[in-house]
Enzyme design. Structure first.
Site, short mmCIF file in Angstrom:
data_model
loop_
_atom_site.label_atom_id
_atom_site.label_comp_id
_atom_site.label_asym_id
_atom_site.label_seq_id
_atom_site.Cartn_x
_atom_site.Cartn_y
_atom_site.Cartn_z
N CYS A 11 0.84 -1.20 0.00
CA CYS A 11 0.00 0.00 0.00
C CYS A 11 0.88 1.25 0.00
O CYS A 11 1.70 1.44 0.89
CB CYS A 11 -0.90 -0.01 1.24
SG CYS A 11 -1.83 1.51 1.49
N GLY A 12 0.67 2.12 -0.99
CA GLY A 12 1.44 3.35 -1.08
C GLY A 12 1.26 4.26 0.12
O GLY A 12 2.23 4.82 0.63
#
Length: 113
Positions: A11-12
């Site tokens: 997840c960024g």
């Protein structure tokens, strides 16, 4: 300062939050919650300390939460679903001595540093 992040490395937003924590010099514990999900009691405590409901901590994107009726379900049902299927936990959750935040967007973490 000690900090625990419930993190998903794919997840960024979670990676950006982790970078902010690293830059802050916090003594960090990184928990990859998909591999090591929090216990139900711990998850309930995190949401209570963040002053949000389990429904507000429910990940909708990329999950079947809506099809399962979880947005309208009671807190106990949502917590049970999250424990059995941790992909339903929105990320990242960060806990420090100053509180707990669901760090979306990532800059929210600064409130508890």
């Amino acid at each position: 300062m000690k900090a625990t992040i419930w993190h998903n490395p794919k997840c960024g937003t979670s990676r950006k939050t982790l970078a902010i924590l690293e830059e802050s010099g916090a003594d960090m514990t990184v928990v990859e919650y998909l591999k090591n999900p929090p216990a139900r009691d711990k998850l309930a405590q995190l949401y209570a300390d963040a002053a949000i409901t389990p429904q507000q901590g429910l990940r909708m994107r990329g999950t079947d939460a809506a099809e399962r009726g979880l947005p309208e379900a009671d807190a106990d049902t949502v917590l049970d679903a999250m424990v059995s299927d941790p992909i339903l936990i929105e990320r990242p959750l960060v806990e420090t001595d100053k509180g707990v935040r669901l760090c979306r967007p990532q800059d929210v973490v600064r409130e508890i540093l």
